[in-house]
Write a protein that holds these residues in place. Structure first.
Motif, mmCIF file in Angstrom:
data_model
loop_
_atom_site.group_PDB
_atom_site.id
_atom_site.type_symbol
_atom_site.label_atom_id
_atom_site.label_comp_id
_atom_site.label_asym_id
_atom_site.label_seq_id
_atom_site.Cartn_x
_atom_site.Cartn_y
_atom_site.Cartn_z
ATOM 1 N N HIS A 101 40.622 49.752 34.322
ATOM 2 C CA HIS A 101 40.222 48.595 33.527
ATOM 3 C C HIS A 101 40.507 48.842 32.051
ATOM 4 C CE1 HIS A 101 38.497 45.642 36.173
ATOM 5 N NE2 HIS A 101 37.780 46.559 36.813
ATOM 6 N N ALA A 102 40.086 50.001 31.564
ATOM 7 C CA ALA A 102 40.324 50.337 30.158
ATOM 8 C C ALA A 102 41.815 50.484 29.871
ATOM 9 C CB ALA A 102 39.590 51.630 29.795
ATOM 10 N N MET A 103 42.568 51.046 30.819
ATOM 11 C CA MET A 103 44.006 51.202 30.623
ATOM 12 C C MET A 103 44.712 49.860 30.575
ATOM 13 S SD MET A 103 44.798 54.529 33.026
ATOM 14 C CE MET A 103 46.529 54.562 32.561
ATOM 15 N N VAL A 104 44.264 48.905 31.385
ATOM 16 C CA VAL A 104 44.819 47.546 31.336
ATOM 17 C C VAL A 104 44.516 46.924 29.982
ATOM 18 C CG1 VAL A 104 44.611 45.211 32.277
ATOM 19 C CG2 VAL A 104 44.779 47.167 33.819
ATOM 20 N N HIS A 105 43.283 47.090 29.515
ATOM 21 C CA HIS A 105 42.883 46.531 28.224
ATOM 22 C C HIS A 105 43.690 47.127 27.083
ATOM 23 C CE1 HIS A 105 40.313 46.082 24.599
ATOM 24 N NE2 HIS A 105 40.038 44.891 25.131
ATOM 25 N N ASP A 106 44.016 48.430 27.188
ATOM 26 C CA ASP A 106 44.782 49.101 26.133
ATOM 27 C C ASP A 106 46.287 48.910 26.278
ATOM 28 O OD1 ASP A 106 42.364 49.997 25.248
ATOM 29 O OD2 ASP A 106 42.542 51.991 26.139
ATOM 30 N N GLY A 107 46.722 48.259 27.354
ATOM 31 C CA GLY A 107 48.151 48.036 27.561
ATOM 32 C C GLY A 107 48.884 49.201 28.174
ATOM 33 N N ARG A 108 48.155 50.192 28.700
ATOM 34 C CA ARG A 108 48.803 51.354 29.306
ATOM 35 C C ARG A 108 49.046 51.170 30.795
ATOM 36 N NH1 ARG A 108 44.889 55.913 28.364
ATOM 37 N NH2 ARG A 108 43.368 54.211 28.249
ATOM 38 N N PHE A 109 48.481 50.126 31.362
ATOM 39 C CA PHE A 109 48.694 49.831 32.781
ATOM 40 C C PHE A 109 48.825 48.321 32.929
ATOM 41 C CE2 PHE A 109 47.784 49.638 37.334
ATOM 42 C CZ PHE A 109 48.427 50.781 37.788
ATOM 43 N N ARG A 110 49.820 47.901 33.717
ATOM 44 C CA ARG A 110 50.104 46.474 33.851
ATOM 45 C C ARG A 110 48.965 45.755 34.563
ATOM 46 N NH1 ARG A 110 55.423 44.723 33.118
ATOM 47 N NH2 ARG A 110 54.874 42.909 34.392
ATOM 48 N N GLN A 111 48.570 44.635 33.971
ATOM 49 C CA GLN A 111 47.478 43.869 34.561
ATOM 50 C C GLN A 111 47.867 43.286 35.915
ATOM 51 O OE1 GLN A 111 46.210 40.171 32.575
ATOM 52 N NE2 GLN A 111 44.100 40.915 32.718
ATOM 53 N N ASP A 112 49.115 42.795 36.034
ATOM 54 C CA ASP A 112 49.539 42.210 37.305
ATOM 55 C C ASP A 112 49.630 43.272 38.396
ATOM 56 O OD1 ASP A 112 51.630 43.432 36.007
ATOM 57 O OD2 ASP A 112 52.966 41.702 36.028
ATOM 58 N N LEU A 113 49.997 44.504 38.032
ATOM 59 C CA LEU A 113 50.023 45.581 39.024
ATOM 60 C C LEU A 113 48.598 45.959 39.445
ATOM 61 C CD1 LEU A 113 51.526 47.680 40.681
ATOM 62 C CD2 LEU A 113 51.570 49.169 38.671
ATOM 63 N N TRP A 114 47.675 45.944 38.488
ATOM 64 C CA TRP A 114 46.265 46.210 38.814
ATOM 65 C C TRP A 114 45.769 45.209 39.862
ATOM 66 C CZ3 TRP A 114 41.753 48.635 38.958
ATOM 67 C CH2 TRP A 114 40.578 47.890 39.012
ATOM 68 N N TYR A 115 46.092 43.929 39.672
ATOM 69 C CA TYR A 115 45.653 42.916 40.630
ATOM 70 C C TYR A 115 46.254 43.157 42.012
ATOM 71 C CZ TYR A 115 43.791 40.237 36.691
ATOM 72 O OH TYR A 115 43.070 39.838 35.592
ATOM 73 N N ARG A 116 47.502 43.634 42.043
ATOM 74 C CA ARG A 116 48.168 43.885 43.327
ATOM 75 C C ARG A 116 47.584 45.104 44.041
ATOM 76 N NH1 ARG A 116 51.283 39.922 45.741
ATOM 77 N NH2 ARG A 116 52.265 38.684 44.093
ATOM 78 N N LEU A 117 47.274 46.151 43.276
ATOM 79 C CA LEU A 117 46.765 47.377 43.895
ATOM 80 C C LEU A 117 45.303 47.251 44.304
ATOM 81 C CD1 LEU A 117 48.317 50.169 41.629
ATOM 82 C CD2 LEU A 117 48.976 49.582 43.963
ATOM 83 N N ALA A 118 44.528 46.549 43.486
ATOM 84 C CA ALA A 118 43.078 46.486 43.698
ATOM 85 C C ALA A 118 42.674 45.301 44.560
ATOM 86 C CB ALA A 118 42.362 46.441 42.358
ATOM 87 N N VAL A 119 43.470 45.006 45.587
ATOM 88 C CA VAL A 119 43.073 43.946 46.514
ATOM 89 C C VAL A 119 41.756 44.309 47.189
ATOM 90 C CG1 VAL A 119 43.713 42.730 48.641
ATOM 91 C CG2 VAL A 119 45.451 43.202 46.901
ATOM 92 N N PHE A 120 41.622 45.585 47.560
ATOM 93 C CA PHE A 120 40.385 46.056 48.188
ATOM 94 C C PHE A 120 40.025 47.391 47.561
ATOM 95 C CE2 PHE A 120 37.490 47.755 51.285
ATOM 96 C CZ PHE A 120 36.850 46.629 51.806
ATOM 97 N N PRO A 121 39.236 47.391 46.493
ATOM 98 C CA PRO A 121 38.848 48.661 45.867
ATOM 99 C C PRO A 121 37.735 49.352 46.645
ATOM 100 C CG PRO A 121 37.932 46.816 44.638
ATOM 101 C CD PRO A 121 38.765 46.226 45.728
ATOM 102 N N VAL A 122 37.830 50.667 46.724
ATOM 103 C CA VAL A 122 36.809 51.494 47.378
ATOM 104 C C VAL A 122 36.354 52.533 46.370
ATOM 105 C CG1 VAL A 122 36.310 53.124 49.232
ATOM 106 C CG2 VAL A 122 37.779 51.145 49.676
ATOM 107 N N TYR A 123 35.068 52.525 46.049
ATOM 108 C CA TYR A 123 34.526 53.511 45.111
ATOM 109 C C TYR A 123 33.972 54.688 45.892
ATOM 110 C CZ TYR A 123 31.392 55.831 41.844
ATOM 111 O OH TYR A 123 30.753 56.777 41.093
ATOM 112 N N LEU A 124 34.485 55.874 45.582
ATOM 113 C CA LEU A 124 34.049 57.092 46.253
ATOM 114 C C LEU A 124 33.092 57.834 45.327
ATOM 115 C CD1 LEU A 124 34.413 58.819 48.781
ATOM 116 C CD2 LEU A 124 36.337 59.938 47.672
ATOM 117 N N PRO A 125 31.802 57.894 45.668
ATOM 118 C CA PRO A 125 30.836 58.529 44.756
ATOM 119 C C PRO A 125 31.074 60.018 44.640
ATOM 120 C CG PRO A 125 29.795 58.014 46.854
ATOM 121 C CD PRO A 125 31.163 57.402 46.894
#
Length: 398
Positions: free
Chosen positions: A212-236
């Motif tokens: 999220h922070a990388m998208v905000h800073d322009g270091r990661f593409r927002q459209d790629l984030w949407y494509r990859l994070a279709v189903f996010p899984v948080y591993l504690p």
């Protein structure tokens, strides 16, 4: 075969014959070298294929039973795995380094319709930026210096299976653009190639970074984030699922005993207590290393967890006394045992007291506990810990 082309008006001369004789030897050497390089490439690809097959088999064998912690700290994660495995959507696994993201990715693969296909892992952070495109999508012969033959990329090799992109946050911008295209329509081109190719691959990505922070800073593409994070899984992290530590320790102790040729090893109650007191900044990976180190230090007679953790002798828990008079209070059923949440709350309060109520900063409670400040605040809210009780009135702090 060497052919010498002459103009229609020309006829072969002794000079032409001398030129051909001079060229035969170096050209023969060049052709032989080319054949050898091709053979080396074929042997390397065969070895890689065999290695992938063996690793895939080992992964399936390791997951033949239930995942350690599936019924305790990883219960919610396992529910998400069961939900998404039957689908073919991209999955993004979020978690700290060493928390077991590859285990989750393999569990998704082995429970999916692609279980009979390959499971390939790519560490995106370990590939030099100038070779990312070649590694992921392959290259054609002569596309760049050193490209002596064509090479399949990871997408082509994973066709029909799952491609695990570990540390996807490390991908450079150019590779992010090409990855976005294949996620959109399944087509890609090799480096130096013009022929579109298609790969039927399921993407499971993972990262320990804050995308999220990388998208905000322009270091990661927002459209790629949407494509990859279709189903996010948080591993504690392991410190948030301490209930898994005893079972994981027993699992790693058994594995260490097999690897080291030792008799069966199992941690004692005192050793488990030591493990539960440790913050585990390296998560499950660190626990596995500690248990194997404890097995080596035990020299076949057991586990030496205290030395493996670096606990000084004075801080180690005393073994229970054999005297009935002193043993009775320790084993008395009337003595209530604190729950894990109560123990965790007390541990956080001790850190807050030591930090004077400060949460952030090098001397803050988060640094003492090895936690991200946001994670600590979330944990405090869940446990009902009031940091204000420990705050020293001296300007800013948290």
């Amino acid at each position: 075969m060497l052919l010498l082309a002459l103009r229609p008006s020309q006829r072969p001369t002794p000079e032409h014959e001398a030129l051909v004789r001079a060229l035969i030897e170096p050209l023969t050497v060049a052709v032989e070298n080319d054949h050898r390089l091709r053979e080396l490439v074929m042997l390397r690809e065969a070895a890689e294929a065999e290695n992938r097959t063996l690793r895939s088999k080992l992964g399936r064998d390791d997951l033949a039973g239930s995942i350690v912690g599936a019924e305790t700290g990883l219960r919610e994660v396992m529910e998400q795995i069961e939900l998404v495995s039957t689908a073919d959507a991209p999955v993004l696994i979020l978690g700290e380094t060493g928390s077991g993201k590859e285990v989750v990715a393999r569990a998704i693969h082995t429970r999916s319709r692609r279980a009979s296909g390959p499971f390939l892992r790519v560490n995106c952070g370990a590939i030099p930026a100038e070779l990312v495109d070649s590694e992921l999508f392959g290259h054609e012969k002569g596309s760049f210096t050193g490209a002596v033959g064509e090479r399949k990329g990871w997408f082509e090799r994973a066709d029909g299976g799952t491609l695990f992109l570990d540390e996807c946050g490390e991908l450079p911008p150019a590779a992010q653009v090409r990855l976005l295209r294949i996620l959109q329509d399944g087509w890609f081109e090799r480096v130096g190639g013009e022929k579109p190719r298609r790969a039927d691959v399921r993407i499971v990505a993972a990262t320990h970074r804050d995308l999220h922070a990388m998208v905000h800073d322009g270091r990661f593409r927002q459209d790629l984030w949407y494509r990859l994070a279709v189903f996010p899984v948080y591993l504690p992290p392991l410190r948030e699922r301490l209930a898994d530590v005893p079972a994981l320790a027993a699992h790693f102790a058994g594995r260490a005993a097999r690897r080291l040729g030792m008799p069966h090893l199992s941690p004692t109650a005192e050793e488990v207590a030591l493990l539960l007191q440790y913050p585990w900044p390296g998560n499950v990976r660190e626990l596995a290393a500690v248990i194997e180190r404890a097995a080596i230090l035990g020299n076949g007679s057991g586990l030496d967890v205290a030395r493996a953790l670096g606990v000084p002798p004075a801080a180690r828990p005393l073994p229970p006394s054999p005297s009935p008079a002193t043993a009775a209070p320790a084993t008395s059923a009337s003595a209530p045992l604190a729950t894990l949440d109560e123990a965790a709350a007390r541990h956080i309060e001790q850190a807050l007291a030591r930090a004077g109520g400060r949460i952030e900063g090098p001397q803050g409670a988060a640094a003492i506990l090895g936690l991200n400040p946001h994670t600590l605040r979330s944990r405090m809210r869940k446990l009902g810990v009031d940091w204000g009780r420990f705050r020293v009135p001296r300007g800013d702090g948290a």
